[in-house]
Design a protein around this motif. Sequence first.
Motif, PDB file in Angstrom:
ATOM      1  N   UNK A   1       0.947  -1.346  -0.021  1.00  0.00           N
ATOM      2  CA  UNK A   1      -0.209  -0.114  -0.048  1.00  0.00           C
ATOM      3  C   UNK A   1       0.903   1.284  -0.031  1.00  0.00           C
ATOM      4  N   UNK A   2       1.940   1.251   0.788  1.00  0.00           N
ATOM      5  CA  UNK A   2       2.699   2.473   0.901  1.00  0.00           C
ATOM      6  C   UNK A   2       3.567   2.723  -0.365  1.00  0.00           C
ATOM      7  N   UNK A   3       3.736   1.542  -1.050  1.00  0.00           N
ATOM      8  CA  UNK A   3       4.608   1.883  -2.228  1.00  0.00           C
ATOM      9  C   UNK A   3       3.750   2.481  -3.360  1.00  0.00           C
ATOM     10  N   UNK A   4       2.795   2.271  -3.388  1.00  0.00           N
ATOM     11  CA  UNK A   4       1.598   3.090  -4.069  1.00  0.00           C
ATOM     12  C   UNK A   4       0.974   4.498  -3.481  1.00  0.00           C
ATOM     13  N   UNK A   5       1.836   5.210  -2.515  1.00  0.00           N
ATOM     14  CA  UNK A   5       1.314   6.156  -1.655  1.00  0.00           C
ATOM     15  C   UNK A   5       0.819   7.134  -2.667  1.00  0.00           C
ATOM     16  N   UNK A   6       1.683   7.525  -3.664  1.00  0.00           N
ATOM     17  CA  UNK A   6       1.457   8.855  -4.273  1.00  0.00           C
ATOM     18  C   UNK A   6       0.228   8.650  -5.390  1.00  0.00           C
ATOM     19  N   UNK A   7      -0.191   7.446  -5.726  1.00  0.00           N
ATOM     20  CA  UNK A   7      -1.305   7.281  -6.599  1.00  0.00           C
ATOM     21  C   UNK A   7      -2.687   6.866  -5.851  1.00  0.00           C
ATOM     22  N   UNK A   8      -2.654   6.943  -4.600  1.00  0.00           N
ATOM     23  CA  UNK A   8      -3.702   6.388  -4.069  1.00  0.00           C
ATOM     24  C   UNK A   8      -4.389   7.556  -3.196  1.00  0.00           C
ATOM     25  N   UNK A   9      -5.471   7.644  -3.376  1.00  0.00           N
ATOM     26  CA  UNK A   9      -6.422   8.656  -2.503  1.00  0.00           C
ATOM     27  C   UNK A   9      -6.052   8.644  -0.896  1.00  0.00           C
ATOM     28  N   UNK A  10      -6.091   9.917  -0.248  1.00  0.00           N
ATOM     29  CA  UNK A  10      -5.708   9.989   1.074  1.00  0.00           C
ATOM     30  C   UNK A  10      -6.799   9.252   1.785  1.00  0.00           C
ATOM     31  N   UNK A  11      -8.053   9.319   1.462  1.00  0.00           N
ATOM     32  CA  UNK A  11      -8.917   8.585   2.212  1.00  0.00           C
ATOM     33  C   UNK A  11      -9.103   7.115   1.951  1.00  0.00           C
ATOM     34  N   UNK A  12      -8.855   6.591   0.914  1.00  0.00           N
ATOM     35  CA  UNK A  12      -8.719   5.489   0.613  1.00  0.00           C
ATOM     36  C   UNK A  12      -7.305   4.726   1.431  1.00  0.00           C
ATOM     37  N   UNK A  13      -6.334   5.705   1.554  1.00  0.00           N
ATOM     38  CA  UNK A  13      -5.280   4.965   2.464  1.00  0.00           C
ATOM     39  C   UNK A  13      -5.444   4.983   3.770  1.00  0.00           C
ATOM     40  N   UNK A  14      -5.948   6.060   4.335  1.00  0.00           N
ATOM     41  CA  UNK A  14      -6.291   5.948   5.842  1.00  0.00           C
ATOM     42  C   UNK A  14      -7.477   4.867   6.224  1.00  0.00           C
ATOM     43  N   UNK A  15      -8.437   4.680   5.190  1.00  0.00           N
ATOM     44  CA  UNK A  15      -9.457   3.605   5.505  1.00  0.00           C
ATOM     45  C   UNK A  15      -8.602   2.185   5.389  1.00  0.00           C
ATOM     46  N   UNK A  16      -7.832   2.048   4.469  1.00  0.00           N
ATOM     47  CA  UNK A  16      -7.128   0.885   4.246  1.00  0.00           C
ATOM     48  C   UNK A  16      -6.161   0.285   5.583  1.00  0.00           C
ATOM     49  N   UNK A  17      -5.548   1.593   6.171  1.00  0.00           N
ATOM     50  CA  UNK A  17      -4.533   1.381   7.183  1.00  0.00           C
ATOM     51  C   UNK A  17      -5.420   0.895   8.434  1.00  0.00           C
ATOM     52  N   UNK A  18      -6.572   1.645   8.639  1.00  0.00           N
ATOM     53  CA  UNK A  18      -7.319   1.492   9.741  1.00  0.00           C
ATOM     54  C   UNK A  18      -7.871   0.196   9.806  1.00  0.00           C
ATOM     55  N   UNK A  19      -8.441  -0.520   8.565  1.00  0.00           N
ATOM     56  CA  UNK A  19      -9.053  -1.824   8.528  1.00  0.00           C
ATOM     57  C   UNK A  19      -7.942  -2.687   8.676  1.00  0.00           C
ATOM     58  N   UNK A  20      -6.715  -2.553   8.321  1.00  0.00           N
ATOM     59  CA  UNK A  20      -5.398  -3.478   8.355  1.00  0.00           C
ATOM     60  C   UNK A  20      -5.088  -3.565   9.796  1.00  0.00           C
ATOM     61  N   UNK A  21      -5.129  -2.307  10.315  1.00  0.00           N
ATOM     62  CA  UNK A  21      -4.441  -2.318  11.828  1.00  0.00           C
ATOM     63  C   UNK A  21      -5.719  -3.213  12.776  1.00  0.00           C
ATOM     64  N   UNK A  22      -6.951  -2.840  12.399  1.00  0.00           N
ATOM     65  CA  UNK A  22      -7.990  -3.389  13.088  1.00  0.00           C
ATOM     66  C   UNK A  22      -7.903  -5.034  12.843  1.00  0.00           C
ATOM     67  N   UNK A  23      -7.747  -5.644  11.890  1.00  0.00           N
ATOM     68  CA  UNK A  23      -7.558  -7.150  11.604  1.00  0.00           C
ATOM     69  C   UNK A  23      -6.388  -7.748  12.216  1.00  0.00           C
ATOM     70  N   UNK A  24      -5.245  -6.836  11.870  1.00  0.00           N
ATOM     71  CA  UNK A  24      -3.900  -7.534  12.369  1.00  0.00           C
ATOM     72  C   UNK A  24      -3.883  -7.377  13.954  1.00  0.00           C
ATOM     73  N   UNK A  25      -4.199  -6.604  14.673  1.00  0.00           N
ATOM     74  CA  UNK A  25      -4.014  -6.422  16.140  1.00  0.00           C
ATOM     75  C   UNK A  25      -4.955  -7.025  16.697  1.00  0.00           C
ATOM     76  N   UNK A  26      -6.033  -7.310  16.075  1.00  0.00           N
ATOM     77  CA  UNK A  26      -7.068  -8.380  16.952  1.00  0.00           C
ATOM     78  C   UNK A  26      -6.736  -9.801  16.778  1.00  0.00           C
TER      79      UNK A  26
END
Length: 275
Positions: free
Chosen positions: A179-204
């Motif tokens: 995800x971070x490799x395509x940071x420049x080509x991804x919308x800020x909102x999509x990036x934040x939503x993806x990181x939040x969902x990823x953190x929720x799944x991984x941490x739980x």
Amino acid sequence: MDKEQEKMDALFQLLDELLEYPIETSDDISDAELETYFKKFSRIYCNKFRHWYSLISDYLGKRTPDVYSTLDNGLRLIADYGKRVHPKSDEVNAGIDKLLDHVDLESVRIDRMEAVRCFTDETKNLYAATVQSSSDAQNKAMEVQKNVEHYHEQSVSILGIFSAVVLAFMGGISFSSSVLANFASVSMFRLIITIVLLGFVVFNALFILLRFVLHIVYSDPTKKKTSRGMIALNIALAVILVGTIGAYIFGAGTTIESWGATPEKTSTSTCEANS
């Protein structure tokens, strides 16, 4: 038979009289009292009377062992007095001697029975303690055997869980890298939503797997409550997710994208708009 029974009753009354006033030594009784007792025994041990040993045993068996020595001392003083003062009263002296002998024998027999009873009680207590110890040892051995039997299963489960932890962690890292490799080509909102969902799944997922390992190792019911830290983390991620979605819905994307625009691009856009 009735006369013998009457004499046995009189003999028992005389023995009760001797026990009523304990005699330890010759100083405890006078010659007059010895004479009185000897005459009472003479009235009993006459006409070839022979006391019944079974009744003497029953009489002594109903008394406490501490009276044996008292009765023995009194009869011995009376027997010595009869031999010394009335040496010709052979029948009476012989009867008193036999009575004294029977009292001594019964005393020894009862003392031995008491010793055997005490030894039997100690043996029973020792046997009960041995049985209890054996039962406790068997229970402990069975518990150890069960622990050994479940050790392999627990080891396999723990290794499998740690493998899952490693895979989940590495998968999250790989996904974050892509995800971070395509940071420049991804919308800020999509990036934040993806990181939040990823953190929720991984941490739980990591929390659930590690908590399961803790449950296998300790099996403590008090540790089954949900961690406050994980609750706070999930709340924080939910707040970020809801805030991001809300910002996107209310059009904050245009403002955020304008933050990254350079002055040249801004002036160019302004000139194009004027022309």
